[in-house]
Design an enzyme around this catalytic site. Structure first.
Site, PDB file in Angstrom:
ATOM      1  N   HIS A 178      39.424  30.186  40.182  1.00  0.00           N
ATOM      2  CA  HIS A 178      39.617  31.611  39.903  1.00  0.00           C
ATOM      3  C   HIS A 178      39.857  32.258  41.256  1.00  0.00           C
ATOM      4  O   HIS A 178      38.981  32.271  42.113  1.00  0.00           O
ATOM      5  CB  HIS A 178      38.374  32.194  39.241  1.00  0.00           C
ATOM      6  CG  HIS A 178      38.434  33.669  38.984  1.00  0.00           C
ATOM      7  ND1 HIS A 178      38.045  34.210  37.784  1.00  0.00           N
ATOM      8  CD2 HIS A 178      38.826  34.721  39.749  1.00  0.00           C
ATOM      9  CE1 HIS A 178      38.193  35.531  37.828  1.00  0.00           C
ATOM     10  NE2 HIS A 178      38.668  35.859  39.023  1.00  0.00           N
ATOM     11  N   ASP A 315      41.754  31.965  28.510  1.00  0.00           N
ATOM     12  CA  ASP A 315      40.607  32.574  29.203  1.00  0.00           C
ATOM     13  C   ASP A 315      39.768  33.377  28.200  1.00  0.00           C
ATOM     14  O   ASP A 315      39.246  34.455  28.517  1.00  0.00           O
ATOM     15  CB  ASP A 315      41.047  33.443  30.374  1.00  0.00           C
ATOM     16  CG  ASP A 315      39.897  33.785  31.322  1.00  0.00           C
ATOM     17  OD1 ASP A 315      38.829  33.153  31.207  1.00  0.00           O
ATOM     18  OD2 ASP A 315      40.058  34.684  32.173  1.00  0.00           O
TER      19      ASP A 315
END
Length: 449
Positions: A178, A315
């Site tokens: 991320h 996600d």
């Protein structure tokens, strides 16, 4: 398990669309042919020309178990996933407790057994102080090691440069990142708070969690991967600017060499942009932030043109309605997406921006190849029969139909032109277009490493 024969289907697989029948035996695809004669023991499913795809493999979900199960759990979120044609998922480690060693990893696998409607893999997390656990990880035990190079929960922000370098040097699996630069975000937030006080709104989110924060962190991850020859997969690319940082070539070269640095984007970056914050507010607040319409179009173009974006994912990150209704600064980031992700991607097919084969490649083939998933992600004889039957029949998303525990969807009121008519996991139909069937039969994903 009785055998199943799906007849008169339009298969989409490995760049081709073709008419064929498909037989399932013992949980696997036993035969694919232009015409297969039915046997007395076959359960015959008439596809009637509908689209038969390999089940989607979602390489990025947050199913919230353990510790955050008021938002969602493995059972509820995997049910929503198979209703949406997602038959395998890879779940993130920022739970409570976080998945920072092999014991915690195996505990999550134990939680999923007998409860997951889809097949499951769990990432091992990284922190500033678990390098020894990373070194000891069995490469076959997890799809990868998740490194939060931006803000995260608990002890999972890796901001020690020496530790970060060591993780990239010694990781026994692909590293999944991320990428957002926390100091940049903190400076942006302070500037907005100084100007607006408590009157911050979701419309400011893409400026607080800015493109500069994404670009800076992505550059750092790529530089570390190149330094150490690491297999790096950068999650949820949200800006046009980052696309230039990645190799536009295929996942595999003609000589079999694998691309070492890959990228993913998510379905919400393809369906929403800055203009939607006024309507949806915190309901599309996520990290990294949904940004401009020009970013959305650039991401779609990258998917259509080839290899710059290798994987499409969700996600999926559910939060309760009560949490999302809080003021911007207190409302958590994340959207529930698995149930409508495939049909949202197929909407780009109806719009003429992608082909069905491209959606299947990015949502099924590529994640299977990138993570070395054994015998899934393709319509091939001998592979597990993870299948989704899609019909071009419009429907409108209603809150009462949402299966995620959080009970809402950012797509409420949206009319999609395709729907999931059936889903099979390991050869068994678990969704018939209207309801779940039987009991969960997901299996632990195996990684050929």
């Amino acid at each position: 398990m009785p055998s199943t024969l799906i007849v008169n289907a339009r298969l989409v697989n490995e760049g081709r669309e073709f008419d064929a029948d498909l037989r399932i035996e013992d949980g696997r695809i036993a035969k694919i042919d232009s015409q297969i004669a039915a046997r007395p023991e076959d359960r015959v499913i008439e596809a009637g020309g509908r689209w038969l795809l390999p089940g989607m493999i979602d390489d990025q979900v947050h199913f919230r178990e353990p510790g955050l199960t008021h938002k969602g759990d493995i059972a509820s979120e995997s049910a929503a996933a198979v209703a949406g044609g997602l038959t395998s998922f890879m779940d993130m480690p920022n739970t409570n407790p976080p998945t920072l060693d092999s014991a915690a990893l195996e505990a999550k696998y134990a939680l999923a057994k007998g409860r997951a409607w889809g097949n499951y893999g769990f990432y091992h997390g990284a922190s500033n102080d678990n390098l020894e656990a990373i070194r000891a990880l069995d490469p076959k035990a997890a799809p990868g090691i998740k490194v939060f190079m931006g803000a995260s929960t608990g002890n999972m922000l890796v901001d020690n440069p020496e530790t970060l370098d060591a993780i990239f040097r010694e990781a026994p699996t692909p590293i999944i990142t991320h990428c957002e630069d926390t100091p940049t975000i903190d400076a942006n937030l302070a500037a907005f708070q100084a100007k607006y006080g408590d009157a911050l709104t979701a419309e400011m989110h893409p400026d607080i969690r800015s493109r500069e924060a994404c670009i800076k962190s992505t550059r750092l991850a790529i530089s570390l991967a190149r330094k150490h020859g690491t297999r790096l997969h950068v999650l949820h690319i949200s800006t046009a600017d980052e696309l230039a940082l990645f190799d536009p070539g295929p996942l595999f070269q003609a000589d079999g060499r694998r691309k070492r640095i890959t990228a993913e984007t998510c379905v919400h970056f393809l369906r929403f942009d800055r203009g939607d914050y006024a309507r949806l507010g915190n309901f599309i607040k996520c990290n990294p932030a949904i940004k401009d319409a020009s970013d959305r179009e650039a991401l779609i173009k990258a998917l259509a043109e080839g290899g710059t974006i290798d994987v499409l994912a969700t996600d999926h990150a559910p939060h309760t309605l009560e949490e999302k209704m809080k003021p911007y600064a207190q409302a958590p980031s994340g959207l529930p997406l698995v149930q409508y992700a495939l049909v949202a991607a197929l909407e780009l097919v109806h719009e003429g921006k992608l082909s069905r084969a491209q959606v299947v490649k990015k949502f099924a083939h590529a994640p299977a190849q990138l993570f070395d998933v054994s015998q899934r992600g393709f319509l091939r004889e001998g592979y597990w029969a993870d299948l989704v039957l899609v019909e071009d029949e419009p429907f409108t998303v209603r809150r009462e139909d949402v299966l995620s525990k959080c009970g809402w969807s950012p797509f409420e009121g949206t009319t999609f032109r395709s729907r999931v008519a059936a889903t099979w996991v390991n050869g068994r139909m678990v969704w018939n277009g209207e309801q779940l069937l039987g009991t969960p039969n997901g299996q632990r994903l195996e990684f050929d490493r």
